[in-house]
Structure formats: C-alpha cells, structure tokens
Design an enzyme around this catalytic site. Structure first.
Site, PDB file in Angstrom:
ATOM      1  N   GLY A  45       0.206  -1.227   0.076  1.00  0.00           N
ATOM      2  CA  GLY A  45      -0.010   0.130  -0.150  1.00  0.00           C
ATOM      3  C   GLY A  45       1.285   1.165   0.287  1.00  0.00           C
ATOM      4  O   GLY A  45       2.108   1.279   0.848  1.00  0.00           O
ATOM      5  N   ILE A  70       1.218  -3.708  11.136  1.00  0.00           N
ATOM      6  CA  ILE A  70       2.342  -2.759   9.977  1.00  0.00           C
ATOM      7  C   ILE A  70       1.665  -1.526  10.551  1.00  0.00           C
ATOM      8  O   ILE A  70       2.681  -0.478  10.170  1.00  0.00           O
ATOM      9  CB  ILE A  70       2.556  -3.587   8.931  1.00  0.00           C
ATOM     10  CG1 ILE A  70       2.927  -4.675   9.201  1.00  0.00           C
ATOM     11  CG2 ILE A  70       3.422  -2.787   8.377  1.00  0.00           C
ATOM     12  CD1 ILE A  70       4.374  -5.348   9.498  1.00  0.00           C
ATOM     13  N   ASN A  98      -1.366  -1.113  -5.111  1.00  0.00           N
ATOM     14  CA  ASN A  98      -2.519  -0.665  -3.926  1.00  0.00           C
ATOM     15  C   ASN A  98      -2.154   0.534  -3.232  1.00  0.00           C
ATOM     16  O   ASN A  98      -1.114   0.868  -2.771  1.00  0.00           O
ATOM     17  CB  ASN A  98      -1.420  -1.566  -2.868  1.00  0.00           C
ATOM     18  CG  ASN A  98      -3.132  -2.037  -1.668  1.00  0.00           C
ATOM     19  OD1 ASN A  98      -3.397  -1.086  -0.662  1.00  0.00           O
ATOM     20  ND2 ASN A  98      -3.882  -2.586  -1.581  1.00  0.00           N
ATOM     21  N   CYS A 128      -8.304   0.698   5.980  1.00  0.00           N
ATOM     22  CA  CYS A 128      -7.665   1.233   6.347  1.00  0.00           C
ATOM     23  C   CYS A 128      -8.142   2.197   7.892  1.00  0.00           C
ATOM     24  O   CYS A 128      -9.368   3.307   6.937  1.00  0.00           O
ATOM     25  CB  CYS A 128      -6.853   2.656   5.717  1.00  0.00           C
ATOM     26  SG  CYS A 128      -5.488   1.988   4.139  1.00  0.00           S
ATOM     27  N   ILE A 187     -10.953 -11.594   0.527  1.00  0.00           N
ATOM     28  CA  ILE A 187     -10.718 -10.341   0.996  1.00  0.00           C
ATOM     29  C   ILE A 187      -9.185 -10.222   1.881  1.00  0.00           C
ATOM     30  O   ILE A 187      -8.333 -10.561   1.157  1.00  0.00           O
ATOM     31  CB  ILE A 187     -10.852 -11.991   2.944  1.00  0.00           C
ATOM     32  CG1 ILE A 187     -10.653 -13.145   2.994  1.00  0.00           C
ATOM     33  CG2 ILE A 187     -13.105 -12.136   2.424  1.00  0.00           C
ATOM     34  CD1 ILE A 187     -10.681 -13.372   4.384  1.00  0.00           C
ATOM     35  N   ASN A 188      -9.908  -8.739   2.855  1.00  0.00           N
ATOM     36  CA  ASN A 188      -8.217  -8.944   3.555  1.00  0.00           C
ATOM     37  C   ASN A 188      -7.800  -9.279   4.732  1.00  0.00           C
ATOM     38  O   ASN A 188      -8.971 -10.303   4.813  1.00  0.00           O
ATOM     39  CB  ASN A 188      -8.610  -7.015   4.207  1.00  0.00           C
ATOM     40  CG  ASN A 188      -7.606  -5.955   4.323  1.00  0.00           C
ATOM     41  OD1 ASN A 188      -6.062  -6.976   4.930  1.00  0.00           O
ATOM     42  ND2 ASN A 188      -7.452  -5.119   2.864  1.00  0.00           N
ATOM     43  N   THR A 189      -7.517  -8.754   5.890  1.00  0.00           N
ATOM     44  CA  THR A 189      -7.741  -9.676   7.072  1.00  0.00           C
ATOM     45  C   THR A 189      -8.746  -9.760   7.643  1.00  0.00           C
ATOM     46  O   THR A 189      -9.237  -8.347   8.029  1.00  0.00           O
ATOM     47  CB  THR A 189      -6.302  -9.650   7.890  1.00  0.00           C
ATOM     48  OG1 THR A 189      -5.692  -8.012   7.708  1.00  0.00           O
ATOM     49  CG2 THR A 189      -4.908  -9.761   6.689  1.00  0.00           C
ATOM     50  N   GLY A 239      -6.616 -15.219   0.627  1.00  0.00           N
ATOM     51  CA  GLY A 239      -7.446 -15.349   1.653  1.00  0.00           C
ATOM     52  C   GLY A 239      -6.575 -16.993   2.005  1.00  0.00           C
ATOM     53  O   GLY A 239      -7.143 -17.559   2.067  1.00  0.00           O
ATOM     54  N   THR A 262       0.027 -14.771   2.692  1.00  0.00           N
ATOM     55  CA  THR A 262       1.198 -15.132   4.055  1.00  0.00           C
ATOM     56  C   THR A 262       1.760 -15.656   3.554  1.00  0.00           C
ATOM     57  O   THR A 262       3.146 -16.035   3.402  1.00  0.00           O
ATOM     58  CB  THR A 262       0.395 -15.041   5.016  1.00  0.00           C
ATOM     59  OG1 THR A 262      -0.449 -14.449   5.028  1.00  0.00           O
ATOM     60  CG2 THR A 262       1.114 -15.809   4.949  1.00  0.00           C
TER      61      THR A 262
END
Length: 298
Positions: A45, A70, A98, A128, A187-189, A239, A262
């Site tokens: 990002g 982070i 991103n 965010c 998905i995001n986390t 994901g 990941t």
C-alpha cells in the site's frame, strides 16, 4: 491451454498475483521469483505521504497463520513513483498499485498522482482506519461514495479491496459496484488478538492485528462465493492460499483471479507452484481456459 484472464479490460497472462503487503513492491522478491511469470504484481500500500506505521512488535505467529499490525508503513507516493514503478516496468507483468489513506482526500491525492504513471490497475485498500468513520470499508454507503469519487479521476481500472470484518460482505460489494468499481478483491485480513501469557500483555503493540494464512481460507472462499452471486464485476480472490488446490477452490467459487499472500513469507516460490498447479489441473480436467472454470460451483 489458455491461462490468460481479463480483469476489467486488462489482460493478465495467468490468474495469479500477490497480495498487497506480502511481496514488497517486487524488488524484495526478485532474487527468488521470476517476476515475468506472474500474471500481475500487486504492490504494498502507498499513501500520499510517507507513513511510519505502528509501534513494534507488529507481527505474531498464530495457529494456522500469522497476525500483523504493520500499520501500512510506506515511503509515500513520490518515492514510489520514482523508484518502485520503474523497477516493475522492467518485467513482463501487469502492475497493480495498492492505494491507502486515512480519509477520502488522501486516497484521491494518490489516485490523481497515479493517473499519468505507467501502471495497469489500482487496488483501493478501504480497510484503512478513517478518522471520521472508524473504517471506511465497513459501510456500504461510504464505499459507494468513495468508489464514485475515485472513478471520477482514475485513469486506470479500479479494484476495491473489501474487508471481511462486516456483517454482510455482499452489501459492501454491491456498494462498490454501484459506485462504479471495475472489480473487487477479497478478503483482507480478519481482526484478531493474541495475548502473551508470560509477559501478561498483548503480543502486538497495537493490541489487535490482521489474521491471515491458511486459517482464514474457508471463510475467504465462502465470502468470494457469496460476492460472486451478488455482483457481476470480476473478483480477485485471496485469503490463505498456499498451494494450487487452494487457488482452484477460489476460482471454482467465482474468482476470476487469485492473490497469494502470507505463503510468500515461508515459500517465496509459491506463486510459481500455484501457476503450474492450475495448469496441471486444467489439463487433467479438460479445461481449455481459466475462464471455463470461474464460478462453476453453484
């Protein structure tokens, strides 16, 4: 065997990219991965100004994955345009940048700055923190408004990255589509917490963090399937993908492309294994193109 996919008018040579924040902006992995073989590289990002990120510790191991806070540390758009985009232009792959921000005007500043840059797509990270509204990405109306504002000034196709930390992700996806999004990624986390029982405090300085890795995959596949039934724009599924079989699940559920995240940390060559594995699966099952596989599980 046609491995190519078309995402919002952009032709990728295969359906595999990397999840933002797990691959730097390419240079960090160039010694381990032939970047030319990836369908696209999704950068970490980038914001309108440099962000220092959160205090440490920022990463913790959890069962079946990891947790991070982070805080979107990044060098800011000026250095990014000067250093990271020229680096990626050396390779035969699509470039997805991103974009992150705390508030709409910050996103818009970056989108505007990227208008004349030689990139292929933008992924807007709407998970965010937003000073006014908690999380922009958790309200369908806000998502629709922000998407529409971005689309007014964007020169490249816009992918809206959806958070799973909502009651009904299809409502958010519909908001993005209504605002004019060219695609969605998910998905995001998932927000989690770990407590260090020996130190008797939080494992992360931020208290909470984003959980990723194999542990989230069944939830991600379910959400991709639901969104595929709800909207008719392309989906980039992610994901917990750590092998080709995982990626194929997402495609059969309705994703036109996939992001590996990941898994890059413990197996830097995983993306290439996923690409080869998808091709092998297509041969074995008589698919002539990736497109034939998308969303066939109803």
């Amino acid at each position: 065997m046609d491995m190519s996919v078309n995402i919002a008018g952009v032709e990728w040579k295969n359906p595999v990219t990397v999840a933002s924040g797990t691959f730097g902006s390419g240079a960090e992995f160039a010694d381990y991965v032939d970047i030319n073989k990836l369908g696209a590289v999704t950068t970490k990002g980038v914001a309108n100004v440099p962000w220092v990120g959160n205090p440490t510790p920022r990463v913790a191991e959890v069962y079946g994955g990891m947790m991070n806070a982070i805080g979107l540390q990044n060098p800011g758009i000026d250095l990014f345009c000067e250093r990271d985009i020229p680096f990626l232009k050396q390779y035969d792959t699509k470039i997805i940048v991103n974009v992150c921000g705390h508030a709409p005007e910050e996103y818009l500043a970056v989108v505007e700055r990227l208008a004349d840059q030689p990139i292929d797509m933008m992924e807007i990270n709407i998970s965010c923190p937003n000073v006014n509204a908690g999380f922009l990405g958790q309200d369908a109306h806000h998502v629709e408004e922000l998407t529409a504002q971005i689309k007014k000034i964007a020169k490249q196709p816009v992918i809206m990255k959806l958070t799973p930390n909502v009651t009904d992700i299809t409502e958010i996806a519909k908001g993005a589509q209504a605002g004019g999004a060219d695609a969605v990624s998910l998905i995001n986390t998932l927000t989690g917490m770990k407590i260090d029982i020996n130190r008797k405090t939080f494992a992360l300085a931020n208290k909470t963090g984003g959980v990723s890795g194999p542990i989230v995959k069944p939830i991600a596949v379910r959400m991709v399937y639901q969104v595929a039934q709800a909207v008719n724009i392309p989906i980039i599924g992610m994901g917990g993908i750590s092998c080709a079989e995982d990626a194929i699940e997402f495609i059969l559920a309705g994703a036109s492309a996939v992001s590996v995240g990941t898994a890059n940390f413990h197996n830097p060559a995983v993306t290439l294994e996923v690409i080869d594995g998808i091709e092998a699966y297509m041969k074995k099952n008589g698919f002539n193109s990736v497109k034939e596989m998308v969303g066939i599980v109803k």
